[in-house]
Design a protein around this motif. Sequence first.
Motif, PDB file in Angstrom:
ATOM      1  N   ARG A  13      -9.635   5.392   8.584  1.00  0.00           N
ATOM      2  CA  ARG A  13     -10.237   6.143   9.367  1.00  0.00           C
ATOM      3  C   ARG A  13      -9.213   6.501  10.958  1.00  0.00           C
ATOM      4  O   ARG A  13      -9.216   7.238  11.217  1.00  0.00           O
ATOM      5  N   SER A  14      -8.679   5.201  11.004  1.00  0.00           N
ATOM      6  CA  SER A  14      -7.924   5.445  12.218  1.00  0.00           C
ATOM      7  C   SER A  14      -6.562   4.478  11.908  1.00  0.00           C
ATOM      8  O   SER A  14      -6.490   3.356  11.325  1.00  0.00           O
ATOM      9  N   ILE A  15      -5.552   4.830  12.475  1.00  0.00           N
ATOM     10  CA  ILE A  15      -4.315   3.859  12.395  1.00  0.00           C
ATOM     11  C   ILE A  15      -3.625   3.721  13.858  1.00  0.00           C
ATOM     12  O   ILE A  15      -3.387   4.422  14.726  1.00  0.00           O
ATOM     13  N   VAL A  16      -3.293   2.252  14.046  1.00  0.00           N
ATOM     14  CA  VAL A  16      -2.428   1.995  15.332  1.00  0.00           C
ATOM     15  C   VAL A  16      -1.097   1.714  14.758  1.00  0.00           C
ATOM     16  O   VAL A  16      -1.073   0.710  13.960  1.00  0.00           O
ATOM     17  N   ILE A  17      -0.135   2.094  15.175  1.00  0.00           N
ATOM     18  CA  ILE A  17       1.235   2.030  14.759  1.00  0.00           C
ATOM     19  C   ILE A  17       2.052   1.173  16.111  1.00  0.00           C
ATOM     20  O   ILE A  17       1.818   1.924  17.078  1.00  0.00           O
ATOM     21  N   MET A  18       2.479   0.117  15.900  1.00  0.00           N
ATOM     22  CA  MET A  18       3.088  -0.790  17.333  1.00  0.00           C
ATOM     23  C   MET A  18       4.548  -0.697  16.957  1.00  0.00           C
ATOM     24  O   MET A  18       4.985  -1.044  15.715  1.00  0.00           O
ATOM     25  N   ALA A  19       5.296  -0.766  17.945  1.00  0.00           N
ATOM     26  CA  ALA A  19       6.748  -0.950  17.909  1.00  0.00           C
ATOM     27  C   ALA A  19       7.280  -1.770  19.237  1.00  0.00           C
ATOM     28  O   ALA A  19       6.705  -0.848  20.415  1.00  0.00           O
ATOM     29  N   SER A  20       8.072  -2.448  19.145  1.00  0.00           N
ATOM     30  CA  SER A  20       8.624  -2.942  20.430  1.00  0.00           C
ATOM     31  C   SER A  20      10.191  -3.308  20.253  1.00  0.00           C
ATOM     32  O   SER A  20      10.688  -3.782  19.149  1.00  0.00           O
TER      33      SER A  20
ATOM     34  N   GLY B 248       7.400  15.179  15.434  1.00  0.00           N
ATOM     35  CA  GLY B 248       6.467  15.842  14.603  1.00  0.00           C
ATOM     36  C   GLY B 248       6.714  16.263  13.447  1.00  0.00           C
ATOM     37  O   GLY B 248       5.891  16.954  12.911  1.00  0.00           O
ATOM     38  N   ASN B 249       7.768  16.174  12.933  1.00  0.00           N
ATOM     39  CA  ASN B 249       8.145  16.896  11.685  1.00  0.00           C
ATOM     40  C   ASN B 249       8.111  15.938  10.667  1.00  0.00           C
ATOM     41  O   ASN B 249       7.926  14.687  11.011  1.00  0.00           O
ATOM     42  N   VAL B 250       7.957  16.318   9.481  1.00  0.00           N
ATOM     43  CA  VAL B 250       7.657  15.190   8.289  1.00  0.00           C
ATOM     44  C   VAL B 250       8.824  15.196   7.250  1.00  0.00           C
ATOM     45  O   VAL B 250       9.163  16.213   6.628  1.00  0.00           O
TER      46      VAL B 250
ATOM     47  N   MET C 154       0.901  -1.009   0.009  1.00  0.00           N
ATOM     48  CA  MET C 154       0.153  -0.005  -0.111  1.00  0.00           C
ATOM     49  C   MET C 154       0.950   1.315   0.164  1.00  0.00           C
ATOM     50  O   MET C 154       1.904   1.227   0.686  1.00  0.00           O
ATOM     51  N   GLY C 155       0.446   2.514  -0.485  1.00  0.00           N
ATOM     52  CA  GLY C 155       1.207   3.488  -0.674  1.00  0.00           C
ATOM     53  C   GLY C 155       0.892   4.319   0.631  1.00  0.00           C
ATOM     54  O   GLY C 155      -0.298   3.703   1.357  1.00  0.00           O
ATOM     55  N   ILE C 156       1.502   5.566   0.821  1.00  0.00           N
ATOM     56  CA  ILE C 156       0.929   6.445   1.844  1.00  0.00           C
ATOM     57  C   ILE C 156      -0.303   6.891   1.759  1.00  0.00           C
ATOM     58  O   ILE C 156      -1.193   6.937   2.588  1.00  0.00           O
TER      59      ILE C 156
ATOM     60  N   HIS D  31      -1.734  12.619   9.549  1.00  0.00           N
ATOM     61  CA  HIS D  31      -3.146  12.060   9.606  1.00  0.00           C
ATOM     62  C   HIS D  31      -3.915  12.378  11.019  1.00  0.00           C
ATOM     63  O   HIS D  31      -3.117  12.378  11.944  1.00  0.00           O
ATOM     64  N   PRO D  32      -5.182  12.429  11.050  1.00  0.00           N
ATOM     65  CA  PRO D  32      -5.847  12.988  12.151  1.00  0.00           C
ATOM     66  C   PRO D  32      -6.155  12.144  13.217  1.00  0.00           C
ATOM     67  O   PRO D  32      -6.361  12.311  14.526  1.00  0.00           O
TER      68      PRO D  32
END
Length: 240
Positions: free
Chosen positions: A191-198, A212-214, A182-184, A226-227
Motif C-alpha cells: 500500500r505504500s513504498i519507501v525507497i531509500m538511497a545514499s 518520471g518516465n517509465v 519479489m517481482g514488480i 504506484h500511487p
Amino acid sequence: MKVIVTKNYEEMSAVAANMVAELIAAKPNCVLGLATGSTPEGMYANLVQGCKEGKIDFSAVRSVNLDEYFPIKPENDQSYRYFMNKNLFDHVNIDKANTYVPNGQAEDPQAEGARYEKIIDDLGGADLQILGIGQNGHIGFNEPGEILTAGTHLEDLTEDTIKVNSRFFASVDEVPKQAFSMGIGSIFKARSIVIMASGANKHNAIAKMLEGNVTTFCPATLLNLHPNVTLICDEAAYNG
Ligand code: F6R
C-alpha cells in the motif's frame, strides 16, 4: 512521488525508521516489506534502538523480505535470512515465525516463487515496502532488461550486480549467480513504498527515476506508476 532529501546517511536512516515506527504504533500487526544491503542497515539499527528503549513493539508485526540468494543456506552469513536476523530480528521482540524470506534452498524454484507469492497474498500485501536501489536501477533483484517479471521468481543476476555485491564476499566467484526476488507486481501489492538511497553512486539511478518516465531498463522508474511512494535519499544521491 514524494521526495525527502536528507543531509546524510544517518538522517536518511532516522527518517525511514521514524516512518516504520509510526506505522507500527498506528497498526501494531502491520506487514513490513523489508530489504537488505548496506542502505537499510542504519534504519534497522534505529529500529533496534527504539525497541530497546521500549518505544517500538514488534510483537505483532509480520514481515516479508524482498529477496534471497539462490542457492544459499539460511545459516550462511551471506544469506539474507542471516542478514535480517543479525540486523533486526535477533534484537527486537518480533516472532520469527511471522518473518518470511524466500527459501534459498528450494528444490523447485518455480514452486518456491508461487509459494512465496501466496504468502504475500495471504498477508494481504505489505502495508509498507522498504526498497533500496541498485546502481543499475534494480529494485529487489529485478534487473534491467526488456522484460520484468510480475511475481516472485528466480532472477539471473547481472554481471554488474554480481560485481557490486562481491564486496560482501571473499571473492567475486563466491557471489551466487541467481536470487529469488519479489517481482514488480509483488512489490506493487504494497500500500505504500519507501525507497531509500545514499551516496553519489546511486545518483544516476535516482535521477532517472525522478525524470518520471517509465522503462524496464531502469526498473525503479516503474515506481512512478504506484500511487504512494516516498523517496528518502541523502544529498549525495540526490545531487550526485
Ligand atoms: C536487497 C535488494 C537490493 C538492494 C540494492 C542496493 O534486498 O533488494 O535491490 O536494495 O542492491 O543495495 P545496497 O543497499 O547494498 O546499495
